[in-house]
Enzyme design. Structure first.
Site, PDB file in Angstrom:
ATOM      1  N   LYS A  14      22.068  27.366  -2.924  1.00  0.00           N
ATOM      2  CA  LYS A  14      23.040  26.913  -3.927  1.00  0.00           C
ATOM      3  C   LYS A  14      22.173  27.186  -5.280  1.00  0.00           C
ATOM      4  O   LYS A  14      22.539  27.198  -6.282  1.00  0.00           O
ATOM      5  CB  LYS A  14      23.421  25.506  -3.833  1.00  0.00           C
ATOM      6  CG  LYS A  14      24.406  25.285  -2.607  1.00  0.00           C
ATOM      7  CD  LYS A  14      24.804  23.726  -2.540  1.00  0.00           C
ATOM      8  CE  LYS A  14      23.544  22.802  -2.312  1.00  0.00           C
ATOM      9  NZ  LYS A  14      22.978  22.732  -1.194  1.00  0.00           N
ATOM     10  N   ARG A  89      28.652  15.251  -2.772  1.00  0.00           N
ATOM     11  CA  ARG A  89      28.199  15.252  -1.388  1.00  0.00           C
ATOM     12  C   ARG A  89      28.787  14.256  -0.310  1.00  0.00           C
ATOM     13  O   ARG A  89      28.310  14.219   0.830  1.00  0.00           O
ATOM     14  CB  ARG A  89      26.664  14.850  -1.263  1.00  0.00           C
ATOM     15  CG  ARG A  89      25.720  16.052  -1.416  1.00  0.00           C
ATOM     16  CD  ARG A  89      24.346  15.492  -1.384  1.00  0.00           C
ATOM     17  NE  ARG A  89      23.409  16.347  -0.906  1.00  0.00           N
ATOM     18  CZ  ARG A  89      22.580  17.317  -1.609  1.00  0.00           C
ATOM     19  NH1 ARG A  89      22.931  17.573  -2.884  1.00  0.00           N
ATOM     20  NH2 ARG A  89      21.663  17.908  -0.831  1.00  0.00           N
ATOM     21  N   ARG A 128      10.314  27.159   1.665  1.00  0.00           N
ATOM     22  CA  ARG A 128      10.367  26.869   0.230  1.00  0.00           C
ATOM     23  C   ARG A 128       9.213  25.780   0.079  1.00  0.00           C
ATOM     24  O   ARG A 128       8.656  25.708  -1.167  1.00  0.00           O
ATOM     25  CB  ARG A 128      11.637  26.304  -0.135  1.00  0.00           C
ATOM     26  CG  ARG A 128      12.000  25.877  -1.407  1.00  0.00           C
ATOM     27  CD  ARG A 128      13.346  25.554  -1.692  1.00  0.00           C
ATOM     28  NE  ARG A 128      13.932  24.297  -1.297  1.00  0.00           N
ATOM     29  CZ  ARG A 128      14.941  24.088  -1.426  1.00  0.00           C
ATOM     30  NH1 ARG A 128      16.032  24.615  -1.689  1.00  0.00           N
ATOM     31  NH2 ARG A 128      15.421  22.699  -0.946  1.00  0.00           N
ATOM     32  N   ARG A 134       8.086  20.350  -3.439  1.00  0.00           N
ATOM     33  CA  ARG A 134       9.057  19.273  -3.037  1.00  0.00           C
ATOM     34  C   ARG A 134       8.698  18.944  -1.879  1.00  0.00           C
ATOM     35  O   ARG A 134       8.699  19.411  -0.745  1.00  0.00           O
ATOM     36  CB  ARG A 134      10.319  19.918  -2.975  1.00  0.00           C
ATOM     37  CG  ARG A 134      10.911  19.932  -4.218  1.00  0.00           C
ATOM     38  CD  ARG A 134      12.407  20.415  -4.143  1.00  0.00           C
ATOM     39  NE  ARG A 134      13.333  19.646  -3.320  1.00  0.00           N
ATOM     40  CZ  ARG A 134      14.733  20.038  -3.010  1.00  0.00           C
ATOM     41  NH1 ARG A 134      15.359  20.889  -3.676  1.00  0.00           N
ATOM     42  NH2 ARG A 134      15.552  19.133  -2.135  1.00  0.00           N
TER      43      ARG A 134
HETATM   44  P1  ADP Z   1      18.901  20.273  -1.071  1.00  0.00           P
HETATM   45  O1  ADP Z   1      20.394  20.968  -1.237  1.00  0.00           O
HETATM   46  O2  ADP Z   1      17.804  21.396  -0.836  1.00  0.00           O
HETATM   47  O3  ADP Z   1      19.042  19.197  -0.200  1.00  0.00           O
HETATM   48  P2  ADP Z   1      19.008  18.763  -3.638  1.00  0.00           P
HETATM   49  O4  ADP Z   1      17.841  18.978  -4.633  1.00  0.00           O
HETATM   50  O5  ADP Z   1      20.517  19.255  -3.843  1.00  0.00           O
HETATM   51  O6  ADP Z   1      18.232  19.785  -2.573  1.00  0.00           O
HETATM   52  O7  ADP Z   1      18.956  17.293  -3.026  1.00  0.00           O
HETATM   53  C1  ADP Z   1      17.810  16.529  -2.792  1.00  0.00           C
HETATM   54  C2  ADP Z   1      17.839  15.405  -2.215  1.00  0.00           C
HETATM   55  O8  ADP Z   1      18.474  14.440  -3.276  1.00  0.00           O
HETATM   56  C3  ADP Z   1      18.938  15.070  -1.316  1.00  0.00           C
HETATM   57  O9  ADP Z   1      18.136  15.230  -0.016  1.00  0.00           O
HETATM   58  C4  ADP Z   1      19.381  13.588  -1.566  1.00  0.00           C
HETATM   59  O10 ADP Z   1      18.547  12.672  -1.192  1.00  0.00           O
HETATM   60  C5  ADP Z   1      19.283  13.727  -3.094  1.00  0.00           C
HETATM   61  N1  ADP Z   1      20.722  13.938  -3.395  1.00  0.00           N
HETATM   62  C6  ADP Z   1      21.187  15.133  -4.322  1.00  0.00           C
HETATM   63  N2  ADP Z   1      22.505  15.125  -4.603  1.00  0.00           N
HETATM   64  C7  ADP Z   1      22.943  14.248  -4.200  1.00  0.00           C
HETATM   65  C8  ADP Z   1      24.472  13.407  -4.164  1.00  0.00           C
HETATM   66  N3  ADP Z   1      25.393  14.215  -4.734  1.00  0.00           N
HETATM   67  N4  ADP Z   1      24.442  12.407  -3.539  1.00  0.00           N
HETATM   68  C9  ADP Z   1      23.679  11.645  -2.791  1.00  0.00           C
HETATM   69  N5  ADP Z   1      21.992  12.160  -2.589  1.00  0.00           N
HETATM   70  C10 ADP Z   1      22.118  13.355  -3.438  1.00  0.00           C
END
Ligand code: ADP
Length: 192
Positions: A14, A89, A128, A134
């Site tokens: 994404k 999400r 990654r 991260r």
């Molecule tokens: P990835 O898609 O690789 O998991 P993201 O950067 O989108 O990475 O998200 C990292 C973390 O941030 C998630 O594991 C979660 O804990 C939190 N997070 C991100 N977006 C949301 C969301 N919309 N709702 C709840 N938690 C979120």
């Protein structure tokens, strides 16, 4: 406005595809993951709360991310459209987003859903983790927890938008350019 949700499990590409899409279509990129990491870096109360969940691979509470998105929508009036990445999400987040967009006289145009097998996801995330800095990408237990959260809470978001006929599935394996070109075809078909 053209408002796009780029959907898919952690590691489905994404972030990579979002960068290419926003450049081509001049959309405002709203990544809740990036927004949360900025809050953590700035050591805000919101960031400190979110970090506890993120470190364990769990979703951050709905009200936290919904509040963050609401502020970002308000701060970016006048854009051509939004690209939502990593949001919504949960079904509650999707319902909240629909309401916020409606207040602005707009709605989601389409959800493009990237599909990638679980073995490939884990491989990509571990890779990654070697360079991303991260911490949630270096530990396989945390990675599996994130995929689990995706399956139990996030996958339902696609069903939510399917009820409105807004979901298009895209193969998320192949070269970055191939996947980008398939995404662009779907966007172009809806812009014309
Ligand atoms: P990835 O898609 O690789 O998991 P993201 O950067 O989108 O990475 O998200 C990292 C973390 O941030 C998630 O594991 C979660 O804990 C939190 N997070 C991100 N977006 C949301 C969301 N919309 N709702 C709840 N938690 C979120």
């Amino acid at each position: 406005m053209f408002n796009l949700i780029l959907f898919g499990p952690p590691g489905s590409g994404k972030g990579t595809q979002s960068e290419k899409i926003i450049e081509k279509y001049k959309l405002k990129h709203l990544s809740t993951g990036d927004l949360l990491r900025s809050e953590i870096a700035a050591q805000t109360p919101l960031g400190l709360e979110a970090k506890n969940f993120m470190d364990k691979g769990q979703l951050v509470p709905d009200e936290v991310v919904i509040g963050m998105i609401s502020s970002s929508l308000d701060a970016n009036s006048g854009v051509a459209g939004f690209l939502f990445d990593g949001f919504p999400r949960t079904t509650a987040q999707a319902e909240a987003l629909d309401k916020l967009l409606k207040l602005k006289g707009t709605s989601i145009s389409v959800m493009l859903a990237l599909e990638v097998s679980e073995t490939e996801l884990v491989q990509r995330l571990l890779n990654r983790g070697k360079t991303s800095g991260r911490s949630d990408d270096t530990n396989e237990t945390v990675i599996r927890a994130r995929i689990q959260e995706y399956e139990t809470k996030t996958a339902a978001v696609a069903s939510y938008y399917e009820d409105f006929d807004k979901v298009v599935k895209i193969k998320g394996e192949g070269t970055i350019e191939e996947i980008f070109s398939n995404l662009c075809s779907e966007i172009d078909a809806r812009l014309s």
